[in-house]
Design an enzyme around this catalytic site. Structure first.
Site, mmCIF file in Angstrom:
data_model
loop_
_atom_site.group_PDB
_atom_site.id
_atom_site.type_symbol
_atom_site.label_atom_id
_atom_site.label_comp_id
_atom_site.label_asym_id
_atom_site.label_seq_id
_atom_site.Cartn_x
_atom_site.Cartn_y
_atom_site.Cartn_z
ATOM 1 N N TRP A 13 0.846 -1.172 0.090
ATOM 2 C CA TRP A 13 0.076 0.004 0.033
ATOM 3 C C TRP A 13 0.897 1.198 0.007
ATOM 4 O O TRP A 13 1.589 1.272 0.929
ATOM 5 C CB TRP A 13 -0.821 -0.033 1.451
ATOM 6 N N ALA A 46 0.339 -4.042 5.650
ATOM 7 C CA ALA A 46 1.088 -3.912 6.947
ATOM 8 C C ALA A 46 0.724 -5.339 7.870
ATOM 9 O O ALA A 46 1.394 -5.788 8.422
ATOM 10 C CB ALA A 46 0.712 -2.830 7.668
ATOM 11 N N VAL A 71 0.024 3.019 6.922
ATOM 12 C CA VAL A 71 -1.067 2.799 7.376
ATOM 13 C C VAL A 71 -2.047 3.865 7.616
ATOM 14 O O VAL A 71 -1.798 4.686 8.503
ATOM 15 C CB VAL A 71 -1.290 2.020 8.726
ATOM 16 N N ARG A 78 -10.407 1.601 10.976
ATOM 17 C CA ARG A 78 -9.919 0.095 10.591
ATOM 18 C C ARG A 78 -8.184 0.642 10.820
ATOM 19 O O ARG A 78 -7.700 -0.301 11.331
ATOM 20 C CB ARG A 78 -10.182 -0.171 9.429
#
Length: 144
Positions: A13, A46, A71, A78
């Site tokens: 990500w 992650a 993140v 979340r």
């Protein structure tokens, strides 16, 4: 002196940003004159890092494991659960295997996919990679 053997795990990500950790890590190791063999793995996100970190540590092939992720707060909370699970999992992996596991997992609350944020975090991850390299060297020097 034997080269440090480092496993480097990166979450995909925002990979263009997260990959800068490795750049900073390599720069710092080179500036210190440290001999380091780095093997990298990419994982989807992650959340997948702790299991791979533990499996790699269990092989006994690595002096240290560095894990990097971004993140972000997607507005549904979340990210808080993911970040906590990741950090706890990485801590458990190092305690279970006696191999140092380093987290370069950032959890910004105001990240937006705009040029300003991308530029800031790209440079910030380089710095965090340099910090991780210094931490790896410090911990390695303390080995009993």
């Amino acid at each position: 002196m034997q080269p440090l053997k480092v496993a480097f795990i990166k979450a995909n990500w925002h990979s263009e940003i997260v990959s800068q950790v490795l750049t900073g890590f390599e720069q710092e190791m080179e500036s210190r004159g440290a001999t380091c063999e780095i093997r990298t793995w990419d994982v989807p996100g992650a959340f997948e890092m702790p299991l791979l970190a533990q499996r790699l540590a269990q092989t006994g092939k690595y002096d240290a494991i560095v894990c990097a992720a971004l993140v972000v707060d997607g507005g549904i909370y979340r990210h808080d659960f993911v970040a906590q699970a990741v950090v706890s999992g990485l801590m458990q992996a190092q305690l279970a295997t006696n191999v140092p596991v380093f987290s370069v997992s950032l959890t910004p609350h105001n990240f937006q996919p705009s040029a300003e944020f991308i530029d800031f975090y790209t440079h910030h991850f380089v710095k965090k990679g340099q910090e991780a390299a210094r931490a790896v060297c410090q911990i390695h020097a303390l080995e009993l």
